[in-house]
Design a protein around this motif. Structure first.
Motif, mmCIF file in Angstrom:
data_model
loop_
_atom_site.group_PDB
_atom_site.id
_atom_site.type_symbol
_atom_site.label_atom_id
_atom_site.label_comp_id
_atom_site.label_asym_id
_atom_site.label_seq_id
_atom_site.Cartn_x
_atom_site.Cartn_y
_atom_site.Cartn_z
ATOM 1 N N GLN A 3 0.856 -1.183 0.000
ATOM 2 C CA GLN A 3 0.000 0.000 0.000
ATOM 3 C C GLN A 3 0.893 1.234 0.000
ATOM 4 O OE1 GLN A 3 -0.538 -2.468 2.657
ATOM 5 N NE2 GLN A 3 -1.685 -3.526 1.063
ATOM 6 N N LEU A 4 0.486 2.238 -0.766
ATOM 7 C CA LEU A 4 1.272 3.467 -0.917
ATOM 8 C C LEU A 4 0.388 4.672 -0.656
ATOM 9 C CD1 LEU A 4 3.001 2.482 -4.278
ATOM 10 C CD2 LEU A 4 4.004 2.339 -2.005
ATOM 11 N N VAL A 5 0.891 5.603 0.133
ATOM 12 C CA VAL A 5 0.141 6.826 0.426
ATOM 13 C C VAL A 5 1.050 8.021 0.185
ATOM 14 C CG1 VAL A 5 -1.094 8.147 2.157
ATOM 15 C CG2 VAL A 5 -1.278 5.644 2.139
ATOM 16 N N GLU A 6 0.622 8.883 -0.746
ATOM 17 C CA GLU A 6 1.391 10.091 -1.068
ATOM 18 C C GLU A 6 0.888 11.282 -0.263
ATOM 19 O OE1 GLU A 6 0.506 8.202 -5.267
ATOM 20 O OE2 GLU A 6 -0.624 8.611 -3.428
ATOM 21 N N SER A 7 1.767 12.259 -0.108
ATOM 22 C CA SER A 7 1.392 13.536 0.490
ATOM 23 C C SER A 7 2.363 14.599 0.002
ATOM 24 C CB SER A 7 1.408 13.457 2.020
ATOM 25 O OG SER A 7 2.707 13.161 2.484
ATOM 26 N N GLY A 8 1.979 15.861 0.229
ATOM 27 C CA GLY A 8 2.900 16.948 -0.066
ATOM 28 C C GLY A 8 2.561 17.790 -1.277
ATOM 29 N N GLY A 9 1.529 17.419 -2.010
ATOM 30 C CA GLY A 9 1.158 18.232 -3.159
ATOM 31 C C GLY A 9 0.531 19.553 -2.732
ATOM 32 N N GLY A 10 0.315 20.417 -3.713
ATOM 33 C CA GLY A 10 -0.306 21.698 -3.416
ATOM 34 C C GLY A 10 -0.076 22.693 -4.527
ATOM 35 N N GLY A 16 9.171 27.996 -7.391
ATOM 36 C CA GLY A 16 9.082 27.509 -6.016
ATOM 37 C C GLY A 16 9.455 26.044 -5.877
ATOM 38 N N SER A 17 9.286 25.530 -4.659
ATOM 39 C CA SER A 17 9.678 24.158 -4.344
ATOM 40 C C SER A 17 8.568 23.447 -3.591
ATOM 41 C CB SER A 17 10.941 24.147 -3.479
ATOM 42 O OG SER A 17 12.031 24.723 -4.157
ATOM 43 N N LEU A 18 8.541 22.136 -3.753
ATOM 44 C CA LEU A 18 7.665 21.256 -2.983
ATOM 45 C C LEU A 18 8.410 19.957 -2.733
ATOM 46 C CD1 LEU A 18 4.119 21.450 -4.664
ATOM 47 C CD2 LEU A 18 4.715 22.243 -2.370
ATOM 48 N N ARG A 19 8.033 19.285 -1.658
ATOM 49 C CA ARG A 19 8.559 17.947 -1.408
ATOM 50 C C ARG A 19 7.401 16.977 -1.259
ATOM 51 N NH1 ARG A 19 12.268 15.357 3.429
ATOM 52 N NH2 ARG A 19 10.295 15.519 4.571
ATOM 53 N N LEU A 20 7.389 15.979 -2.101
ATOM 54 C CA LEU A 20 6.392 14.918 -2.017
ATOM 55 C C LEU A 20 6.949 13.763 -1.193
ATOM 56 C CD1 LEU A 20 5.150 14.751 -5.729
ATOM 57 C CD2 LEU A 20 4.405 16.269 -3.883
ATOM 58 N N LYS A 107 -2.727 6.749 -4.721
ATOM 59 C CA LYS A 107 -3.894 7.414 -5.307
ATOM 60 C C LYS A 107 -3.536 8.738 -5.976
ATOM 61 C CE LYS A 107 -7.281 5.271 -2.272
ATOM 62 N NZ LYS A 107 -8.375 5.482 -1.301
ATOM 63 N N GLY A 108 -2.346 9.232 -5.735
ATOM 64 C CA GLY A 108 -1.895 10.446 -6.393
ATOM 65 C C GLY A 108 -2.054 11.684 -5.529
ATOM 66 N N THR A 109 -1.212 12.665 -5.816
ATOM 67 C CA THR A 109 -1.292 13.962 -5.150
ATOM 68 C C THR A 109 -1.105 15.043 -6.214
ATOM 69 O OG1 THR A 109 -0.428 15.308 -3.324
ATOM 70 C CG2 THR A 109 1.184 13.992 -4.537
ATOM 71 N N LEU A 110 -1.949 16.061 -6.154
ATOM 72 C CA LEU A 110 -1.955 17.088 -7.191
ATOM 73 C C LEU A 110 -0.934 18.171 -6.892
ATOM 74 C CD1 LEU A 110 -3.229 18.385 -9.722
ATOM 75 C CD2 LEU A 110 -4.919 19.449 -8.196
ATOM 76 N N VAL A 111 -0.131 18.478 -7.893
ATOM 77 C CA VAL A 111 0.808 19.591 -7.839
ATOM 78 C C VAL A 111 0.391 20.601 -8.898
ATOM 79 C CG1 VAL A 111 3.194 20.313 -8.227
ATOM 80 C CG2 VAL A 111 2.719 18.180 -6.994
ATOM 81 N N THR A 112 0.159 21.831 -8.463
ATOM 82 C CA THR A 112 -0.224 22.900 -9.376
ATOM 83 C C THR A 112 0.803 24.012 -9.283
ATOM 84 O OG1 THR A 112 -2.566 22.391 -9.073
ATOM 85 C CG2 THR A 112 -2.022 24.519 -10.058
ATOM 86 N N VAL A 113 1.406 24.339 -10.413
ATOM 87 C CA VAL A 113 2.399 25.404 -10.469
ATOM 88 C C VAL A 113 1.794 26.558 -11.256
ATOM 89 C CG1 VAL A 113 4.766 26.040 -11.061
ATOM 90 C CG2 VAL A 113 4.217 23.661 -10.464
#
Length: 115
Positions: A3-10, A16-20, A107-113
């Motif tokens: 099982q995999l759970v992502e986090s950190g999108g936004g 800028g920077s993000l860490r997933l 399930k994926g995490t959305l990154v919007t730039v």
């Protein structure tokens, strides 16, 4: 089973920077490869962004080389994707994957730039 759970999108501005993060659970000791794919539009094919194998060697898409870094923390069963100097073209749903005989997906995490 894995099982995999992502986090950190936004939402982040260009440059800028993000860490997933992606936490794995289940049969994690059997995993040979983990990484990230992204899908930039619903009908567009997912593309490989970065991967890391059990010996910690890494692989990156040409479009993210020098900007993204994949890493792992085996003690936490977690992989990370540090994304720097983000561009609008990086906007996508980012999916964590693990490979052990078959592919497992988060399930994926959305990154919007966007500005």
């Amino acid at each position: 089973q894995v099982q995999l759970v992502e986090s950190g999108g936004g939402l982040v501005q260009p440059g800028g920077s993000l860490r997933l993060s992606c936490v794995a659970s289940g049969s994690v000791s059997s995993i040979t490869v983990m990484g990230w794919y992204r899908q930039q539009a619903p009908r567009k094919q997912r593309e490989l962004v970065a991967s890391i194998i059990s010996d910690s060697s890494t692989n990156y898409a040409d479009s993210v080389k020098g900007r993204f870094t994949i890493s792992r923390d085996n003690g936490k069963n977690t992989i990370y994707l540090q994304m720097n100097n983000l561009e609008p073209e990086d906007t996508a749903v980012y999916y964590c994957y693990a490979f052990w005989n078959i592919y497992y997906w988060g399930k994926g995490t959305l990154v919007t730039v966007s500005s």
